[in-house]
Design a protein around this motif. Structure first.
Motif, short mmCIF file in Angstrom:
data_model
loop_
_atom_site.label_atom_id
_atom_site.label_comp_id
_atom_site.label_asym_id
_atom_site.label_seq_id
_atom_site.Cartn_x
_atom_site.Cartn_y
_atom_site.Cartn_z
N PHE A 1 3.48 -88.74 40.80
CA PHE A 1 4.45 -89.77 41.30
C PHE A 1 6.01 -89.12 41.38
CE2 PHE A 1 7.93 -91.77 39.87
CZ PHE A 1 8.65 -93.27 40.08
N GLN A 2 6.72 -87.87 40.88
CA GLN A 2 7.86 -87.75 41.23
C GLN A 2 7.77 -86.61 41.91
OE1 GLN A 2 9.22 -86.64 36.99
NE2 GLN A 2 8.84 -84.85 37.12
N SER A 3 6.59 -85.70 42.60
CA SER A 3 7.11 -84.80 42.71
C SER A 3 7.43 -85.27 44.86
CB SER A 3 5.12 -84.05 43.34
OG SER A 3 4.69 -85.54 44.04
N VAL A 4 6.84 -87.02 44.93
CA VAL A 4 8.02 -87.00 45.93
C VAL A 4 9.69 -87.64 45.67
CG1 VAL A 4 7.56 -88.43 48.18
CG2 VAL A 4 5.90 -87.92 46.89
N PRO A 5 10.82 -86.76 47.03
CA PRO A 5 11.57 -87.52 46.43
C PRO A 5 12.25 -88.60 47.41
CG PRO A 5 11.92 -85.43 47.59
CD PRO A 5 10.56 -85.88 47.92
N ASN A 6 11.30 -89.46 47.42
CA ASN A 6 11.43 -91.15 47.67
C ASN A 6 11.06 -91.40 46.78
OD1 ASN A 6 11.53 -90.20 51.09
ND2 ASN A 6 9.21 -91.68 50.93
N SER A 7 10.53 -90.91 45.28
CA SER A 7 10.37 -91.72 44.47
C SER A 7 11.38 -91.89 43.68
CB SER A 7 9.78 -90.79 43.11
OG SER A 7 8.14 -90.83 43.80
N VAL A 8 12.82 -90.67 43.36
CA VAL A 8 13.89 -91.10 42.94
C VAL A 8 14.83 -91.50 43.89
CG1 VAL A 8 14.95 -88.50 43.95
CG2 VAL A 8 15.41 -90.00 41.75
N ALA A 9 14.29 -91.63 44.60
CA ALA A 9 14.95 -92.95 46.00
C ALA A 9 15.54 -93.91 46.02
CB ALA A 9 14.82 -92.08 47.75
N GLY A 10 14.05 -94.13 45.92
CA GLY A 10 13.49 -95.40 45.28
C GLY A 10 13.99 -95.86 44.28
N HIS A 11 14.00 -95.03 43.18
CA HIS A 11 14.32 -95.96 42.08
C HIS A 11 16.00 -96.37 42.06
CE1 HIS A 11 15.49 -95.81 37.90
NE2 HIS A 11 16.41 -95.14 37.95
N VAL A 12 16.66 -95.58 42.75
CA VAL A 12 18.22 -95.42 43.01
C VAL A 12 18.63 -96.88 43.56
CG1 VAL A 12 20.33 -94.58 44.01
CG2 VAL A 12 18.75 -93.31 42.26
N ALA A 13 17.63 -96.90 44.67
CA ALA A 13 17.51 -98.12 45.70
C ALA A 13 17.67 -99.20 44.87
CB ALA A 13 17.04 -98.06 46.86
N ALA A 14 16.57 -99.46 44.27
CA ALA A 14 16.23 -100.14 43.24
C ALA A 14 17.27 -100.64 42.77
CB ALA A 14 14.79 -100.74 42.72
N ARG A 15 17.58 -99.93 41.74
CA ARG A 15 18.97 -99.73 40.13
C ARG A 15 19.69 -100.75 41.00
NH1 ARG A 15 20.49 -95.20 36.57
NH2 ARG A 15 22.72 -96.49 35.37
N PHE A 16 20.65 -100.20 42.06
CA PHE A 16 21.85 -100.79 42.76
C PHE A 16 21.45 -101.51 43.85
CE2 PHE A 16 23.13 -96.52 40.29
CZ PHE A 16 23.47 -97.09 39.57
N GLY A 17 20.44 -102.23 44.65
CA GLY A 17 20.36 -103.43 44.88
C GLY A 17 20.32 -102.65 46.00
N LEU A 18 20.39 -101.67 47.26
CA LEU A 18 20.25 -101.31 48.12
C LEU A 18 19.17 -101.87 48.73
CD1 LEU A 18 21.64 -97.00 47.17
CD2 LEU A 18 22.34 -99.18 47.43
N ARG A 19 20.00 -102.34 50.47
CA ARG A 19 18.71 -102.53 50.94
C ARG A 19 18.59 -101.90 52.40
NH1 ARG A 19 16.81 -104.31 47.30
NH2 ARG A 19 17.42 -106.70 46.13
N GLY A 20 19.16 -100.74 52.95
CA GLY A 20 19.22 -99.98 53.48
C GLY A 20 17.90 -98.95 53.98
N PRO A 21 17.84 -98.52 54.68
CA PRO A 21 16.83 -97.63 55.16
C PRO A 21 16.98 -95.63 53.79
CG PRO A 21 18.53 -97.24 57.10
CD PRO A 21 18.95 -98.42 55.99
N VAL A 22 16.18 -95.39 53.84
CA VAL A 22 16.27 -94.23 52.54
C VAL A 22 15.38 -93.45 53.92
CG1 VAL A 22 14.90 -93.07 50.47
CG2 VAL A 22 15.98 -95.55 50.11
N VAL A 23 16.32 -92.74 53.36
CA VAL A 23 16.14 -90.95 54.28
C VAL A 23 15.86 -89.54 53.42
CG1 VAL A 23 15.95 -89.67 56.20
CG2 VAL A 23 16.68 -92.41 56.53
N CYS A 24 14.92 -89.63 53.06
CA CYS A 24 15.48 -87.73 52.53
C CYS A 24 15.11 -86.74 52.99
CB CYS A 24 13.90 -87.37 51.63
SG CYS A 24 13.54 -89.07 50.22
N ILE A 25 15.55 -85.19 53.63
CA ILE A 25 15.38 -84.03 54.35
C ILE A 25 15.70 -82.66 53.61
CG2 ILE A 25 16.44 -86.01 56.74
CD1 ILE A 25 19.38 -84.64 56.27
N SER A 26 15.23 -81.68 54.07
CA SER A 26 15.17 -80.76 53.61
C SER A 26 15.98 -80.04 55.04
CB SER A 26 13.67 -80.28 53.25
OG SER A 26 14.09 -78.70 52.56
N PRO A 27 17.45 -79.57 55.40
CA PRO A 27 17.09 -78.84 56.27
C PRO A 27 17.66 -77.40 56.03
CG PRO A 27 18.98 -79.83 55.27
CD PRO A 27 17.77 -80.68 54.08
#
Length: 168
Positions: free
Chosen positions: A94-120
């Motif tokens: 579950f946590q091997s994908v950075p989107n997991s914690v990004a989704g957690h943060v979005a849900a916790r703070f009620g964020l409704r915008g897009p979620v993007v993970c990048i590795s530049p």
């Protein structure tokens, strides 16, 4: 500084860091329920919480998670378990994908915008600002939380910048 697309840099509303004075950098950030054996996700959560403690998140807040290396501790655990023929627990998958914690943060703070993970490969700070500028210019978000996180033998670090297009 202007982007190559001609978009202005977002305006920084607030910034938070890990570690900051008073943090126990050796012990690491506070545990994050559901995330195990790695500081990566707790780092993201603690700097996001610190940013939103300084100013309220708007509903249309996006999130850009930036890391050159991703969750090194988690990847090392999985690699070693596979090499030893051990079973990998479901939380590690579950946590091997950075989107997991990004989704957690979005849900916790009620964020409704897009979620993007990048590795530049280049400057992560610049890449995060560029991605946020695109989300703001597209009208996908009113503000964007950029979280830059890295794990290293010399110490884990994370920075969160809450940015907007300039109107407050």
């Amino acid at each position: 500084m202007k982007l190559t697309l001609g978009l202005p840099d977002p305006v920084v509303v607030t910034v938070s860091h890990w570690p900051q004075p008073g943090d126990d950098a050796v012990a690491g950030p506070p545990a994050l329920p559901g995330f195990v054996d790695s500081s990566f996700s707790p780092l993201v959560a603690v700097v996001a919480e610190r940013c939103f403690a300084q100013t309220a998140a708007r509903e249309r807040t996006g999130l850009v998670l930036v890391s050159r290396s991703g969750d090194l501790a988690g990847a090392t655990h999985v690699r070693e378990a596979v090499a030893e023929g051990k079973r990998i627990g479901p939380l590690h998958f579950f946590q091997s994908v950075p989107n997991s914690v990004a989704g957690h943060v979005a849900a916790r703070f009620g964020l409704r915008g897009p979620v993007v993970c990048i590795s530049p490969q280049e400057d992560p700070h610049r890449a995060g600002l560029d991605e946020a500028a695109l989300l703001l210019a597209d009208g996908e978000a009113d503000q964007v939380l950029i979280v830059l996180v890295e794990q290293a033998r010399t110490g884990d670090t994370a920075v969160a910048l809450l940015v907007s297009g300039g109107e407050q």
